[in-house]
Structures are given as structure tokens and as C-alpha cells.
Design a protein around this motif. Sequence first.
Motif, PDB file in Angstrom:
ATOM      1  N   GLU A 121      19.093  -2.228  -2.581  1.00 58.11           N
ATOM      2  CA  GLU A 121      19.732  -1.038  -1.818  1.00 58.11           C
ATOM      3  C   GLU A 121      18.876   0.078  -1.456  1.00 58.11           C
ATOM      4  OE1 GLU A 121      23.474  -0.539  -1.758  1.00 58.11           O
ATOM      5  OE2 GLU A 121      23.137  -2.653  -1.978  1.00 58.11           O
ATOM      6  N   VAL A 122      17.952   0.457  -2.063  1.00 58.81           N
ATOM      7  CA  VAL A 122      17.027   1.687  -1.670  1.00 58.81           C
ATOM      8  C   VAL A 122      15.871   0.897  -0.624  1.00 58.81           C
ATOM      9  CG1 VAL A 122      17.549   2.957  -3.791  1.00 58.81           C
ATOM     10  CG2 VAL A 122      15.403   1.395  -3.596  1.00 58.81           C
ATOM     11  N   GLY A 123      15.546  -0.235  -0.655  1.00 59.80           N
ATOM     12  CA  GLY A 123      14.773  -0.806   0.270  1.00 59.80           C
ATOM     13  C   GLY A 123      13.110  -0.882  -0.149  1.00 59.80           C
ATOM     14  N   CYS A 124      12.941  -0.611  -1.348  1.00 60.91           N
ATOM     15  CA  CYS A 124      11.567  -0.772  -1.866  1.00 60.91           C
ATOM     16  C   CYS A 124      11.312  -2.099  -2.157  1.00 60.91           C
ATOM     17  CB  CYS A 124      11.302   0.281  -3.149  1.00 60.91           C
ATOM     18  SG  CYS A 124      12.201  -0.177  -4.480  1.00 60.91           S
ATOM     19  N   ALA A 125       9.702  -2.386  -2.416  1.00 64.72           N
ATOM     20  CA  ALA A 125       9.233  -3.691  -2.626  1.00 64.72           C
ATOM     21  C   ALA A 125       9.551  -4.044  -4.032  1.00 64.72           C
ATOM     22  CB  ALA A 125       7.836  -3.830  -2.458  1.00 64.72           C
ATOM     23  N   GLU A 126       9.386  -3.148  -4.914  1.00 61.13           N
ATOM     24  CA  GLU A 126       9.653  -3.263  -6.429  1.00 61.13           C
ATOM     25  C   GLU A 126      10.177  -1.971  -6.982  1.00 61.13           C
ATOM     26  OE1 GLU A 126       5.980  -4.640  -8.608  1.00 61.13           O
ATOM     27  OE2 GLU A 126       5.617  -5.733  -6.746  1.00 61.13           O
ATOM     28  N   LEU A 170      13.423   8.788   3.384  1.00 63.34           N
ATOM     29  CA  LEU A 170      12.095   8.210   3.783  1.00 63.34           C
ATOM     30  C   LEU A 170      11.952   6.753   3.477  1.00 63.34           C
ATOM     31  CD1 LEU A 170       8.995   9.076   4.494  1.00 63.34           C
ATOM     32  CD2 LEU A 170       8.595   9.206   2.175  1.00 63.34           C
ATOM     33  N   ASP A 171      11.319   6.027   4.307  1.00 67.87           N
ATOM     34  CA  ASP A 171      11.250   4.479   4.360  1.00 67.87           C
ATOM     35  C   ASP A 171      10.477   4.277   2.939  1.00 67.87           C
ATOM     36  OD1 ASP A 171      11.264   1.828   4.397  1.00 67.87           O
ATOM     37  OD2 ASP A 171      10.063   1.806   6.638  1.00 67.87           O
ATOM     38  N   LEU A 172      11.110   3.520   1.943  1.00 68.66           N
ATOM     39  CA  LEU A 172      10.252   3.030   0.723  1.00 68.66           C
ATOM     40  C   LEU A 172       9.573   1.628   0.793  1.00 68.66           C
ATOM     41  CD1 LEU A 172      12.482   4.528  -2.155  1.00 68.66           C
ATOM     42  CD2 LEU A 172      10.321   5.271  -1.212  1.00 68.66           C
ATOM     43  N   ALA A 173       9.784   0.859   2.185  1.00 65.10           N
ATOM     44  CA  ALA A 173       9.453  -0.395   2.286  1.00 65.10           C
ATOM     45  C   ALA A 173       7.937  -0.484   1.934  1.00 65.10           C
ATOM     46  CB  ALA A 173       9.308  -0.947   3.846  1.00 65.10           C
ATOM     47  N   GLY A 174       7.835  -1.609   1.005  1.00 68.69           N
ATOM     48  CA  GLY A 174       6.365  -1.938   0.583  1.00 68.69           C
ATOM     49  C   GLY A 174       5.931  -1.220  -0.587  1.00 68.69           C
ATOM     50  N   LYS A 208      18.841   9.003  -3.191  1.00 64.94           N
ATOM     51  CA  LYS A 208      18.855  10.075  -2.403  1.00 64.94           C
ATOM     52  C   LYS A 208      17.696  10.058  -1.446  1.00 64.94           C
ATOM     53  CE  LYS A 208      19.077  15.242  -1.838  1.00 64.94           C
ATOM     54  NZ  LYS A 208      19.081  16.589  -2.870  1.00 64.94           N
ATOM     55  N   PHE A 209      16.408   9.854  -1.919  1.00 63.41           N
ATOM     56  CA  PHE A 209      15.142   9.740  -1.319  1.00 63.41           C
ATOM     57  C   PHE A 209      15.120   8.814  -0.389  1.00 63.41           C
ATOM     58  CE2 PHE A 209      10.545   9.180  -1.178  1.00 63.41           C
ATOM     59  CZ  PHE A 209      10.104  10.455  -0.539  1.00 63.41           C
ATOM     60  N   SER A 210      15.829   7.353  -0.763  1.00 66.37           N
ATOM     61  CA  SER A 210      15.341   6.490   0.168  1.00 66.37           C
ATOM     62  C   SER A 210      16.271   6.660   1.465  1.00 66.37           C
ATOM     63  CB  SER A 210      16.182   5.370  -0.604  1.00 66.37           C
ATOM     64  OG  SER A 210      17.607   5.317  -0.712  1.00 66.37           O
TER      65      SER A 210
END
Length: 361
Positions: A40-45, A303-307, A298-300
Motif C-alpha cells: 500500500e505504501v510502496g516501499c521495498a520492505e 514522498l516516494d518510498l520505492a526501494g 501519511k508520509f508515503s
Amino acid sequence: MRQGVLERYRELLEITPNTPMISMGEGSTPLVRSRFIENEVGCAELYFKLEGCNPSGSFKDRGMVMAVAKAIEDGSAAIMCASTGNTSASAAAYGAYCGLTTIVLVPSGDVAAGKMAQALAYHPRILVVNGTFDQALEMVRTFTQRYPVTLVNSLNPHRLEGQKTAAFEIVDDLGDAPDFLFIPVGNAGNITAYWRGFSQYADLGRAETLPRMMGYQAEGAAPIVRGEPIAEPSTVASAIRIGNPASWQQALTARDQSGGVIDSVTDDEILSAYRMLSRREGIFAEPASAASVAGVIKFSGQLDLAGKRVVCVITGSGLKDPDLATQNIDMSLQELPPELWAMEKVLEEVVQGTLSLGPKA
């Protein structure tokens, strides 16, 4: 037998030959990877540090074991704290375990029922103050300066020393520090302690990187965000309902040195994250813990959290506030007679959908 934090990290703590190596099994809490919110937030882990798995059900036990051990080392026979719940439960538990008199001041009407019941079970001396947490803490500070009683709130430097061990564990489990550490901020001792732990590990060469420290207060109890104390803080998240944090300046230092953020989330955002944690991740957290998850959501959006590798600290168990859990159930309970046909009728949609493979042969 699992080592407690004093034994596991003794060379990194202020341990002397006279420090009693007490433990109730605190520390070594799970670091659980997200199965839903990560996407949902788009981070790697995305990982959740489950501090509710400590003996009294919250992160407070890490610092309390250190504070109580040093109190015993110094010859103290009594400990004292002001608390909105978790500190009182932890202090009373370790006080009972070590045979110390425990005195707790709680602000009237500001403590969740589950936390109060837990504290009462350990049988400390509990005094209810007709005022705020901040007023209760000031009373404790003055009393412990006048009498030979050890203050065990996060103003006690040994508390933060014990709490920093959670940062050690995260690095030990992941092999390095995460890119971001999201954490609730109430009295601000925990964000201070985590930064201290990550920094110490980096100085020792045990971590190659440092995380950005992302602290989140509740909107109605966000003095650091507003830049001024709040006389009457208000939020559903009682554990962070604090208007004048004791570790305010240290939290700002952690934010600034790490390039992080201290921001706020609304009660609606906290409750949404609270429900998402339980329903989609299987994690029953107290409301204050959900502030960290509300923060990453909220932070996602900003700002892009990808990777990126992210850790959210889940500071306490949802069993600390069972009343809120029942208030937030938006489903009715269905009664039926003890007959299979009645159950099949009620579950007809489930049988036709989820269980569409048909009955067993």
C-alpha cells in the motif's frame, strides 16, 4: 532460556560488577514483515517491531529493567513514576519481581482500563492526581528529589539506555539499519533512545547506515509539532496524550541529526491504521502504536518510498486498551440455534464464495 537485554547487551550498557542481572524475559521481540501495508505504501520492505511481546506488554520493559537494576545497585528500596498506563504496569511488574515498593501517580481519567487493571494486579501504591500527566510527573520529580525513592520515568537516564537495545535488535535482525524508522512520540524518550542505539551501533561499525527518524504525535497532543506545550492534550491514543514531553530537546536532536521528521496524525488516521493492522496484518496494537503506521501511510503520500526499507515500532499490545477495540468493531454478532442447517444458511455466501470447492467427499 532467552537472555534479557542486560545480559545480551551488557558490554554496550552501563553495567558494573554490582549491577544485578535481573530479567523477566524482556527484549528479543519479533520483527515481522508486512504482507499488506508494504504494498500500500510502496516501499521495498516494511517491518513491524512488536514491542507488545515484552513481559508487561510494552516497550517500557526494556528501560525499566535497566532503571530497576540500577536502583537496586544504588540501594534504593522504592521506585516511583507518573504514568498514563504502560510505565505504571512495567514499573509495578518489575517492582513486584524485585521486591521493591512501587508508587504510581496516574492522571485522573487518562488511563485505559486494561492498563489500570494490569497495574493494580501487581499491587503497587497507586495515587490518582486530579490533573494532567505533566502535572503528575512534576510531582514525582519533586518528591524523588526530597526522599530516597528512585524515579523511573524516562527522565531516569538508565531508562533510555535500556530502550536503545531495540535499535540494536533491529540491526542484528536486518543486518543493517533501515532507511526509515517510524515511531510514536509521546514523552519522546523512545525516539531519543532508538537514535542513541542506532548511532552507537554505527560508531562501533556494526551498522553501515543510519535511519531517518520519523516521529509521529497525535494531532491533539502534538506540542513538538506546534512548538509549544499543550495544557490539555487530547487524543484517543492515551499512551501519547502528553502535552510537555520530558525528552523534547533530545527528540529534536534525533530528528535533526538523522534528517528525519516529527509530525502529527489525526485520531481518525490513527484509528484507520489501528484497524488496518489488525484486519490486514494480524497485529493487535494499542492505539498509540498505530501512530507509527499512520505516519508511514501519511508520509508515503508525500514522498516516494520505492526501494526503501522501513520499520514501524509497535510499542504496545492492543490488550492494553480493550475498550477501544470493542468500540471500533463495526460488525454485529449473529446468534443461531445449535443446528448445522442454521449455520449453513447464515454462511451461505461464504460457502458459495470462499468455500466454492464444495464439501469434503
